[in-house]
Design a protein around this motif. Sequence first.
Motif, PDB file in Angstrom:
ATOM      1  N   ILE A  13      79.400  62.028  35.502  1.00  0.00           N
ATOM      2  CA  ILE A  13      79.933  61.139  36.543  1.00  0.00           C
ATOM      3  C   ILE A  13      80.625  61.931  37.658  1.00  0.00           C
ATOM      4  O   ILE A  13      80.704  61.492  38.793  1.00  0.00           O
ATOM      5  CB  ILE A  13      80.883  60.070  35.930  1.00  0.00           C
ATOM      6  CG1 ILE A  13      81.142  58.930  36.924  1.00  0.00           C
ATOM      7  CG2 ILE A  13      82.204  60.682  35.507  1.00  0.00           C
ATOM      8  CD1 ILE A  13      80.050  57.956  37.065  1.00  0.00           C
ATOM      9  N   LYS A  14      81.100  63.132  37.329  1.00  0.00           N
ATOM     10  CA  LYS A  14      81.818  63.950  38.308  1.00  0.00           C
ATOM     11  C   LYS A  14      80.940  64.359  39.486  1.00  0.00           C
ATOM     12  O   LYS A  14      81.460  64.704  40.546  1.00  0.00           O
ATOM     13  CB  LYS A  14      82.403  65.197  37.645  1.00  0.00           C
ATOM     14  CG  LYS A  14      83.536  64.915  36.678  1.00  0.00           C
ATOM     15  CD  LYS A  14      84.784  64.493  37.378  1.00  0.00           C
ATOM     16  CE  LYS A  14      85.426  65.681  38.033  1.00  0.00           C
ATOM     17  NZ  LYS A  14      86.726  65.462  38.583  1.00  0.00           N
ATOM     18  N   PHE A  17      81.465  60.886  41.563  1.00  0.00           N
ATOM     19  CA  PHE A  17      82.807  60.344  41.768  1.00  0.00           C
ATOM     20  C   PHE A  17      83.871  61.382  41.452  1.00  0.00           C
ATOM     21  O   PHE A  17      83.683  62.217  40.573  1.00  0.00           O
ATOM     22  CB  PHE A  17      83.058  59.157  40.819  1.00  0.00           C
ATOM     23  CG  PHE A  17      82.262  57.931  41.112  1.00  0.00           C
ATOM     24  CD1 PHE A  17      82.770  56.928  41.918  1.00  0.00           C
ATOM     25  CD2 PHE A  17      80.990  57.767  40.581  1.00  0.00           C
ATOM     26  CE1 PHE A  17      82.024  55.785  42.175  1.00  0.00           C
ATOM     27  CE2 PHE A  17      80.240  56.637  40.839  1.00  0.00           C
ATOM     28  CZ  PHE A  17      80.763  55.640  41.642  1.00  0.00           C
ATOM     29  N   VAL A  19      87.273  61.493  39.558  1.00  0.00           N
ATOM     30  CA  VAL A  19      87.793  60.646  38.492  1.00  0.00           C
ATOM     31  C   VAL A  19      89.234  61.038  38.225  1.00  0.00           C
ATOM     32  O   VAL A  19      89.535  62.210  38.002  1.00  0.00           O
ATOM     33  CB  VAL A  19      86.959  60.786  37.198  1.00  0.00           C
ATOM     34  CG1 VAL A  19      87.475  59.829  36.136  1.00  0.00           C
ATOM     35  CG2 VAL A  19      85.483  60.542  37.476  1.00  0.00           C
ATOM     36  N   PHE A  33      87.790  55.702  39.642  1.00  0.00           N
ATOM     37  CA  PHE A  33      86.611  56.391  40.161  1.00  0.00           C
ATOM     38  C   PHE A  33      86.531  56.187  41.668  1.00  0.00           C
ATOM     39  O   PHE A  33      86.588  55.055  42.133  1.00  0.00           O
ATOM     40  CB  PHE A  33      85.331  55.814  39.539  1.00  0.00           C
ATOM     41  CG  PHE A  33      85.267  55.931  38.043  1.00  0.00           C
ATOM     42  CD1 PHE A  33      84.683  57.028  37.450  1.00  0.00           C
ATOM     43  CD2 PHE A  33      85.779  54.930  37.232  1.00  0.00           C
ATOM     44  CE1 PHE A  33      84.614  57.134  36.063  1.00  0.00           C
ATOM     45  CE2 PHE A  33      85.716  55.015  35.852  1.00  0.00           C
ATOM     46  CZ  PHE A  33      85.125  56.136  35.270  1.00  0.00           C
ATOM     47  N   MET A  50      80.030  55.279  34.233  1.00  0.00           N
ATOM     48  CA  MET A  50      81.469  55.005  34.206  1.00  0.00           C
ATOM     49  C   MET A  50      81.897  54.534  32.820  1.00  0.00           C
ATOM     50  O   MET A  50      82.919  54.979  32.291  1.00  0.00           O
ATOM     51  CB  MET A  50      81.844  53.969  35.266  1.00  0.00           C
ATOM     52  CG  MET A  50      81.790  54.491  36.671  1.00  0.00           C
ATOM     53  SD  MET A  50      82.468  53.324  37.882  1.00  0.00           S
ATOM     54  CE  MET A  50      80.992  52.461  38.367  1.00  0.00           C
ATOM     55  N   CYS A  53      81.840  57.497  30.267  1.00  0.00           N
ATOM     56  CA  CYS A  53      82.981  58.389  30.479  1.00  0.00           C
ATOM     57  C   CYS A  53      84.273  57.758  29.966  1.00  0.00           C
ATOM     58  O   CYS A  53      85.040  58.388  29.233  1.00  0.00           O
ATOM     59  CB  CYS A  53      83.092  58.727  31.961  1.00  0.00           C
ATOM     60  SG  CYS A  53      84.435  59.846  32.371  1.00  0.00           S
ATOM     61  N   GLU A  83      85.392  52.471  45.366  1.00  0.00           N
ATOM     62  CA  GLU A  83      86.381  52.783  44.340  1.00  0.00           C
ATOM     63  C   GLU A  83      86.331  51.752  43.227  1.00  0.00           C
ATOM     64  O   GLU A  83      86.120  50.563  43.475  1.00  0.00           O
ATOM     65  CB  GLU A  83      87.785  52.809  44.939  1.00  0.00           C
ATOM     66  CG  GLU A  83      88.024  53.984  45.856  1.00  0.00           C
ATOM     67  CD  GLU A  83      89.482  54.092  46.268  1.00  0.00           C
ATOM     68  OE1 GLU A  83      90.341  54.204  45.380  1.00  0.00           O
ATOM     69  OE2 GLU A  83      89.730  54.055  47.484  1.00  0.00           O
TER      70      GLU A  83
END
Length: 133
Positions: A13-14, A17, A19, A33, A50, A53, A83
């Motif tokens: 996810i990084k 986004f 985080v 996020f 999301m 994670c 967001e």
Amino acid sequence: MNPIQKIVDSHAIKALFTVKLVEQGDGKITLRFKAREDSIHGHQGVTGLMIDCAARAAGYSSLGQSFLSECETSIQPSPHAREFIAYTNITWADNQCATFYCDIYSLHRTAKTLVAESQGTLSKAKPALARVA
């Protein structure tokens, strides 16, 4: 480094986004996020990342490293957002698996809109799978 932060920092996810760990404690995690690119406005394609994670981060206190082994998700139509905030709770755990519940909300100015609800199962990762880069 905090093991929860290691899970978040090593998650796929990084790439999409930033985080931020907002709150953690006793099987509960809140993650925020924020899209890295202006081109990421929709949520449907990344909701699963999301949830994965947030669930793994919440499950760390019960299982250590884990993976999402089963998940049911309901996605709600919502306006485009950059967001999101995920509230995740571990609802039951033993030494090999845990169940979780996760709500994801889009954030727009002062409004929060529910965009996804998910529940599922985490399974303890075998040591070869548990390595966090």
